[in-house]
Scaffold this motif. Structure first.
Motif, mmCIF file in Angstrom:
data_model
loop_
_atom_site.group_PDB
_atom_site.id
_atom_site.type_symbol
_atom_site.label_atom_id
_atom_site.label_comp_id
_atom_site.label_asym_id
_atom_site.label_seq_id
_atom_site.Cartn_x
_atom_site.Cartn_y
_atom_site.Cartn_z
ATOM 1 N N SER A 130 -102.076 66.001 -61.572
ATOM 2 C CA SER A 130 -102.069 66.531 -62.930
ATOM 3 C C SER A 130 -103.082 67.661 -63.084
ATOM 4 C CB SER A 130 -102.414 65.400 -63.904
ATOM 5 O OG SER A 130 -102.392 65.871 -65.221
ATOM 6 N N ARG A 173 -90.526 70.420 -69.558
ATOM 7 C CA ARG A 173 -90.856 69.026 -69.889
ATOM 8 C C ARG A 173 -90.109 68.050 -68.981
ATOM 9 N NH1 ARG A 173 -94.204 65.500 -70.536
ATOM 10 N NH2 ARG A 173 -93.683 63.793 -71.908
ATOM 11 N N ARG A 202 -96.244 72.230 -67.762
ATOM 12 C CA ARG A 202 -96.766 72.671 -69.056
ATOM 13 C C ARG A 202 -97.425 74.037 -68.879
ATOM 14 N NH1 ARG A 202 -98.938 68.621 -72.669
ATOM 15 N NH2 ARG A 202 -98.338 69.698 -74.531
ATOM 16 N N ILE A 260 -98.007 68.105 -65.283
ATOM 17 C CA ILE A 260 -98.543 67.172 -66.293
ATOM 18 C C ILE A 260 -98.400 65.752 -65.795
ATOM 19 C CG2 ILE A 260 -98.270 68.656 -68.273
ATOM 20 C CD1 ILE A 260 -95.677 67.268 -68.933
#
Length: 155
Positions: A39, A101, A106, A155
């Motif tokens: 992430s 998404r 992101r 993400i």
């Protein structure tokens, strides 16, 4: 350096030649202070392109089904407009388009915060021009992201 080494460095590219001479480029995102994996790390190019195709296909379906009245040319024009609006609205509010998404990506500022409206508008306009998005730096950021001081991350 003999002919084979010179030819090998040319075939491998300038980065490989520089690394052979001792240059350390690090991983993608190191210069931005991002982690190497997981992430917050730089989004893979393949995922970013796949997200772009998902978003374009979504806009094409909407344009053809609701706005074009069966005309392929009108669908193409509306798709372009819808893609721009989709990018402005979704990146400006939640930081990612539906395609991003779905693929776990992101768009954030270089410091990790949300993009301001001016940066989102600049990024979207440059993305719609296509050429800036196809020129990348060594962190795999397109000129549209560099101009908006944005980065696409996992993400």
């Amino acid at each position: 350096m003999d002919k084979r080494e010179a030819l090998g460095s040319w075939i491998s590219g300038p980065r490989a030649a520089a690394e052979q001479m001792g240059a350390d480029f690090g991983y993608r995102g190191k210069r931005l202070g991002l982690p190497q994996e997981g992430s917050g790390s730089i989004a893979p190019v393949g995922r970013r392109i796949a997200a772009l195709f998902i978003d374009w296909a979504l806009c094409l379906l909407i344009a053809y089904g609701l706005l074009a009245h069966g005309s392929a040319q009108a669908a193409s024009n509306w798709t372009f407009v819808l893609f721009g609006v989709l990018s402005l609205l979704t990146v400006g509010t939640v930081g990612c388009t539906p395609g991003k998404r779905l693929l776990g990506l992101r768009v954030v500022r270089e410091d990790g915060g949300r993009l301001g409206i001016g940066a989102v508008v600049l990024r979207t306009v440059l993305l719609l021009l296509v050429v800036p998005a196809t020129i990348w730096d060594r962190d795999s950021r397109g000129l549209h992201d560099k101009a908006a001081r944005a980065v696409q991350v996992r993400i």
